[in-house]
Design a protein around this motif. Structure first.
Motif, mmCIF file in Angstrom:
data_model
loop_
_atom_site.group_PDB
_atom_site.id
_atom_site.type_symbol
_atom_site.label_atom_id
_atom_site.label_comp_id
_atom_site.label_asym_id
_atom_site.label_seq_id
_atom_site.Cartn_x
_atom_site.Cartn_y
_atom_site.Cartn_z
ATOM 1 N N GLY A 468 -43.273 30.106 -87.095
ATOM 2 C CA GLY A 468 -42.635 29.079 -87.912
ATOM 3 C C GLY A 468 -41.967 29.579 -89.175
ATOM 4 N N LEU A 469 -42.229 30.849 -89.545
ATOM 5 C CA LEU A 469 -41.766 31.323 -90.861
ATOM 6 C C LEU A 469 -40.257 31.190 -91.058
ATOM 7 N N PHE A 470 -39.481 31.491 -90.009
ATOM 8 C CA PHE A 470 -38.025 31.482 -90.188
ATOM 9 C C PHE A 470 -37.341 30.373 -89.384
ATOM 10 N N HIS A 473 -35.101 24.530 -88.557
ATOM 11 C CA HIS A 473 -35.219 23.065 -88.631
ATOM 12 C C HIS A 473 -36.646 22.616 -88.351
ATOM 13 N N PRO A 474 -37.595 22.841 -89.285
ATOM 14 C CA PRO A 474 -38.972 22.385 -89.040
ATOM 15 C C PRO A 474 -38.998 20.880 -88.757
ATOM 16 N N VAL A 475 -39.800 20.480 -87.772
ATOM 17 C CA VAL A 475 -39.851 19.058 -87.395
ATOM 18 C C VAL A 475 -40.760 18.306 -88.361
ATOM 19 N N ASN A 476 -40.346 17.124 -88.745
ATOM 20 C CA ASN A 476 -41.204 16.303 -89.595
ATOM 21 C C ASN A 476 -42.186 15.540 -88.703
ATOM 22 N N LEU A 477 -43.450 15.994 -88.693
ATOM 23 C CA LEU A 477 -44.434 15.392 -87.783
ATOM 24 C C LEU A 477 -45.301 14.354 -88.485
ATOM 25 N N GLY A 478 -45.063 14.136 -89.783
ATOM 26 C CA GLY A 478 -45.901 13.180 -90.517
ATOM 27 C C GLY A 478 -47.272 13.787 -90.748
ATOM 28 N N GLN A 491 -43.408 14.251 -78.306
ATOM 29 C CA GLN A 491 -42.140 13.560 -78.499
ATOM 30 C C GLN A 491 -41.086 14.558 -78.995
ATOM 31 N N ALA A 492 -41.503 15.409 -79.973
ATOM 32 C CA ALA A 492 -40.567 16.395 -80.522
ATOM 33 C C ALA A 492 -40.096 17.353 -79.428
ATOM 34 N N GLN A 493 -41.033 17.731 -78.536
ATOM 35 C CA GLN A 493 -40.639 18.637 -77.444
ATOM 36 C C GLN A 493 -39.628 17.953 -76.524
ATOM 37 N N LYS A 494 -39.906 16.683 -76.226
ATOM 38 C CA LYS A 494 -38.975 15.946 -75.367
ATOM 39 C C LYS A 494 -37.610 15.866 -76.037
ATOM 40 N N ALA A 497 -37.054 19.956 -79.595
ATOM 41 C CA ALA A 497 -37.422 20.859 -80.701
ATOM 42 C C ALA A 497 -38.032 22.127 -80.114
ATOM 43 N N SER A 498 -37.759 23.273 -80.756
ATOM 44 C CA SER A 498 -38.308 24.535 -80.238
ATOM 45 C C SER A 498 -39.737 24.719 -80.736
ATOM 46 N N VAL A 499 -40.477 25.668 -80.111
ATOM 47 C CA VAL A 499 -41.851 25.946 -80.537
ATOM 48 C C VAL A 499 -41.857 26.389 -82.000
ATOM 49 N N GLU A 500 -40.836 27.157 -82.411
ATOM 50 C CA GLU A 500 -40.754 27.616 -83.809
ATOM 51 C C GLU A 500 -40.705 26.415 -84.760
#
Length: 977
Positions: A468-470, A473-478, A491-494, A497-500
């Protein structure tokens, strides 16, 4: 007729079945999908291509994660409850109820009349994911957990609302040497209790019950606990052979009504339905580039203790051991804090077996050159390790962490430690630990949270964190419960969104949870200027960076952040300035043995689950006890107003001054009866009734009424009442009297004098939910005691109508009842004054325990009062000092009698040098959320420490002990200044 295919896509698994025309099963599969739902379903269909090639089939999808796949591919979908019901009606037609446990959901479906379904809401306690979590905690596979449970001898009470709580029950039992077999069965029992109490919500489970879903299909131990708890025989407990695939079979049965399609076409539809990626809610990256990350690492790596070579060093050394909840840490230091030796390892449930080989190794490395001059131990397993190896000092973990933090940053004013499943934050004021915050209800902001996801996605924690360091676009997961976070991640995967991006999003979410849910900070300044972070989770650079970004300031992370507890303990051992340490030497370790046996203490109503540890040479250590009785000593009974009040109230039963000629009146001993019993007892006995009190609260009494509790979230004191009224029905009283009382006595210090809604109207709820009350005369009239004249008028009418008591007689009895209540109050205050005088004469600290009247019930407070007096405090309750303060304006609407008392008690404590206050809060009490913040502000403005203890049906006092001992350490530090 064509073959029918049912696909059930659940939260963790995909089930595929094929049925022929006679509803016979031709094929079934049950596979974990690791969030790749569509791919998994396609793979399974490919494997049966030969069987179905060129044939017309009918295909339907069901399941909690199936709707998205169905919509994207244009294949028909049927709701899972409907599918399950179809299968049950077809294969087991006379079913009364279905209990189905899945990966992240639990549901009960009632048949008979209309179909009624109940499902778990905001928490995944008691589901497959919970069992997985517990197996990981005990370091066994789920199948091993199942085998262990079948060999159990006793069952410990364990909470299953959330993995965190269960852990706080299991961990101490493991650390104190409990058997894994007993724990495994206890975990399954917790799942049963959660399902029965949380989902039946007052509706009775009876008749023929079918058990479905993966966990109930594969785990024999879990089946055994369900069957025994619900007292079912073989005819009424049905475990279908294909219970794990039942919803898929139901989907296949529902497919009958749909149009057939060529198998190849159906497969193609599924394969081509790749979800179109939509934009997800994203946040700015943690690091722009590698140079920024390099500077960040350099800044944090500067805070490190000098490393000394143990092979060449000569001189004294000091040892610190931190026996934590899941890991054991050791640190051996020199005079100036240089590190000679460190160790950090998971303790696999037995810290003794981890410390023993480490000590041997340290002695081997030290030879004759290094002498250990002191050894200190801290953490969950402190007492056990201290007794096993004869360490010189045991210290509470908050103090150990503070010592270590101050070594790196002498001006530290806030320490946050995030471990595997616990989070501790404490403010430092005037060189002492001031207020302590622990995560109480949820571990979503802790390290195990990331670990769970890393495993689910197939990475090790270290690799997953680095990803995740670089991320751009980090996902906002709440910031939510692990279970719901699971659905956010899916949901983010669907959404593409990438694993990073997910890894970075999880790191940010942990931090938000810590700051806004546990610390409840409004801004960075609420924490402090000099923040030291520690605990294994902050080794993760992504979490550390997210923390600094969220606060907008730099923090200190020592390079040894994972072993700060042990390092602090070693510093404390150094500060003892001993000539020689008492720790077992190398020779003594050769003969060291340790055997642990479980036992239950029967010397009082607490029934503590003890663990008896025996060491070589006949040394013994008993753990799990709350008083000194099982050790053969009489408990020290320092003055304790809680115990005094309880004894006084329990004595109020029988005929009093009357003759009992009008019959037996049962009074449930719970909630506001702890406040108003002296009044009602006097009233009824004057009117010649005999008063029968319900028995003392206990776990057994709670279980007696458990199935009639309609709400899982109501406080434990209210839940207990179901058992109290059941017991009174069994006692055969003539009537049960439990009035609704919206108002309490008016003490003139608040804006109004309400009872909380639960206390005020619980009698109505019991009338509606406890079927056995129909067998007895149950009286729940509305009364208010705050206006004596009105009460006399209303009561005289009511008693005349119900019992034909002459009105004059009732009025006289009411006057006597008011006098009796006033006398009881005065007696409490006088006893309180006497206790305070005694404390001052003997120079003992005074602790005011502020809570509600019913917190004196030993089943509700689990003997916290005994624990407090065992530490040398004299215990007073809030009502013994609250009357000494007048009415004052508050920030909040002050409209509850019980709370107004607490506020005044807190104000009074601020004027007394030798008093401190602890607030007791019932878990799940809505009003206490307001009270807690108000109490904190009163005490902190008055220069006192605020300590809050949350209590519920968990009887483990680990967190309570930490808080009381930290309070003691803070009082000591203040004295020293």
């Amino acid at each position: 007729m064509s073959l029918r295919i049912g696909i059930d896509i659940g939260s963790t698994t995909v089930k595929v079945v094929v049925l022929d025309e006679q509803n016979k099963l031709l094929f079934r599969s049950y596979e974990r999908h690791y969030s790749k739902t569509r791919e998994r379903a396609c793979e399974t269909l490919h494997s049966i291509q030969e069987m179905l090639q060129g044939k017309q089939v009918k295909l339907v999808i069901t399941g909690s994660a199936g709707l998205g796949v169905a919509n994207a591919s244009g294949i028909d979908f049927v709701q899972e409850v409907y599918a399950t019901a179809a299968a049950v009606n077809t294969y087991i037609p006379d079913t009364d109820a279905v209990i189905e446990l899945g990966g992240e959901d639990a549901k009960i479906i009632f048949f008979g009349g209309a179909l009624e379904e109940r499902m778990n809401g905001s928490c995944a306690g008691g589901t497959g994911a919970f069992i997985d979590q517990m197996a990981t905690l005990m370091n066994v596979t789920v199948n091993e957990l199942d085998e262990l449970s079948l060999k159990h001898e006793k069952i410990y009470p364990i909470a299953s609302r959330c993995g965190v709580f269960a852990k706080s029950d299991i961990q101490p039992i493991l650390n104190q040497g409990g058997r894994k077999e007993d724990l495994a069965a206890s975990i399954f029992q917790a799942v049963v209790d959660q399902t029965v109490a949380g989902l039946t919500q007052g509706r009775e489970l009876k008749g023929k019950i079918v058990f479905l879903g993966g966990p109930l299909h594969f785990l024999m131990g879990l089946r055994q606990r369900f069957v025994e708890t619900l007292k079912l025989d073989e005819e009424h407990a049905i475990f279908p052979e294909d219970g794990d695939c039942f919803a898929a079979m139901g989907a296949a049965l529902c497919a009958t009504d749909y149009e057939p399609i060529l198998f190849e076409d159906a497969l193609k539809k599924l394969e081509e339905s790749v979800d179109t990626t939509t934009l997800v809610d994203t946040m700015p990256p943690l690091f722009q580039d590698v140079t920024e990350y390099g500077a960040f690492c350099a800044r944090h790596n500067a805070k490190r203790p000098p490393e000394v070579d143990i092979k060449t060093y000569e001189g004294p050394a000091w040892l610190g051991i931190d026996a934590g909840s899941t890991t054991t840490k050791l640190a051996l230091i020199t005079e100036d804090g240089g590190l000679l030796y460190t160790y950090y390892q998971s303790n696999q449930g037995n810290p003794v077996s981890v410390v023993l080989p480490q000590l041997k190794q340290i002695y081997q490395l030290c030879g004759d050159r290094i002498e250990i001059k002191g050894a200190a131990v801290t953490g969950y397993g402190e007492d056990l390790i201290k007794n096993a190896f004869n360490c010189d000092l045991g210290l509470v973990e908050t103090v150990a962490h503070y010592k270590a933090a101050a070594h790196f940053n002498p001006d530290v004013d806030f320490i946050i430690d995030i471990g595997g499943q616990d989070m501790k934050c404490f403010k430092i004021r005037n060189g002492a630990v001031d207020s302590i915050m622990l995560n109480e209800a949820c571990s979503s902001g802790c390290g195990s949270f990331i670990e769970t996801f890393a495993k689910a996605l197939g990475y090790s924690i270290a690799d997953f964190a680095k990803l995740g360091l670089f991320a751009q676009h980090p996902v906002n997961l709440g910031s939510r419960c692990t279970v719901f976070m699971n659905s956010s991640v899916k949901q983010a995967q669907k959404d593409g969104a990438s694993v990073e991006d997910i890894s970075a999003g999880l790191s940010i979410s942990i931090v938000k949870n810590a700051i806004y849910k546990v610390i409840r900070a409004a801004s960075a300044n609420d924490l402090g200027k000099h923040i030291v972070v520690q605990g294994g989770t902050f080794h993760n650079d992504a979490v550390l960076r997210a923390f600094e970004q969220e606060l907008g300031r730099d923090v200190t992370r020592p390079t040894i952040s994972g072993i700060m507890g042990a390092f602090g303990a070693a510093l404390a051992a150094r500060d003892l300035h001993l000539e020689k340490s008492g720790i077992l030497n190398a020779k003594a370790l050769e003969k060291f043995t340790h055997v642990a046996k479980p036992a239950t203490c029967g010397l009082c109503t607490n029934h503590c689950s003890l663990t008896i540890n025996t060491f070589d040479g006949g040394r013994r250590f008993v753990s799990g006890n709350r008083c000194s009785r099982p050790l053969g000593e009489e408990p020290s009974h320092l003055p304790d107003l809680m115990r005094y009040k309880y004894g006084k109230l329990r004595a109020l039963h029988g005929k009093g001054q009357g003759n009992g000629s009008r019959g037996k009146i049962g009074i449930p001993f719970g909630l506001n009866m702890y406040e108003n019993l002296p009044f009602w007892f006097e009233l009824f006995t004057r009117l010649n009734f005999e008063v029968v009190l319900s028995p003392e609260s206990s776990r057994k009494l709670y279980l007696k009424g458990q199935r009639t509790i309609p709400s899982d979230t109501v406080c434990y004191p209210a839940k207990l009442l179901h058992g109290h009224v059941e017991a009174l029905v069994e006692a055969g009283v003539d009537a049960i009297f439990y009035p609704c009382m919206p108002y309490n006595f008016n003490e003139g210090v608040s804006d109004n004098n309400y009872n909380c809604p639960v206390v005020a109207y619980y009698p109505e709820l019991l009338a509606a939910n406890v079927p056995n009350l129909k067998k007895v005369r149950y009286l729940n009239p509305y009364f208010g005691l705050h206006r004596p004249k009105d009460f006399e008028r209303k009561a005289s009418e009511w008693f005349f109508n119900e019992f034909q008591v002459p009105k004059r007689e009732t009025v006289a009895a009411a006057k006597a009842a008011y006098a009796a209540y006033a006398a009881y109050k005065e007696d409490l205050r006088a006893t309180g004054r006497a206790y305070i005088e005694q404390a001052r004469a003997e120079d003992r600290p005074i602790l005011v325990v502020a809570g509600r009247p019913y917190h004196m019930d030993p089943e509700i407070n689990h003997g916290i009062n005994d624990l407090i007096t065992s530490f040398g405090f004299i215990l007073i309750t809030e009502d013994a000092v609250a009357y000494l303060e007048d009415k004052a304006p508050r920030h909040v609407l002050n409209q509850w009698t019980y709370h107004a008392r607490m506020y005044n008690a807190a104000r009074y404590v601020c004027t007394q040098e030798d008093m401190e206050l602890i607030q007791l809060v019932s878990f799940g009490c809505g009003i206490d959320a307001i009270t807690g913040d108000e109490m904190r502000s009163i005490l902190e403005q008055g220069g006192k420490l605020y300590t809050q203890l949350k209590i519920d049906d968990i009887s483990n006092l680990g967190a309570v002990k930490i808080r009381i001992r930290s309070l003691m350490a803070a009082i000591e530090a203040r004295k020293a200044q």
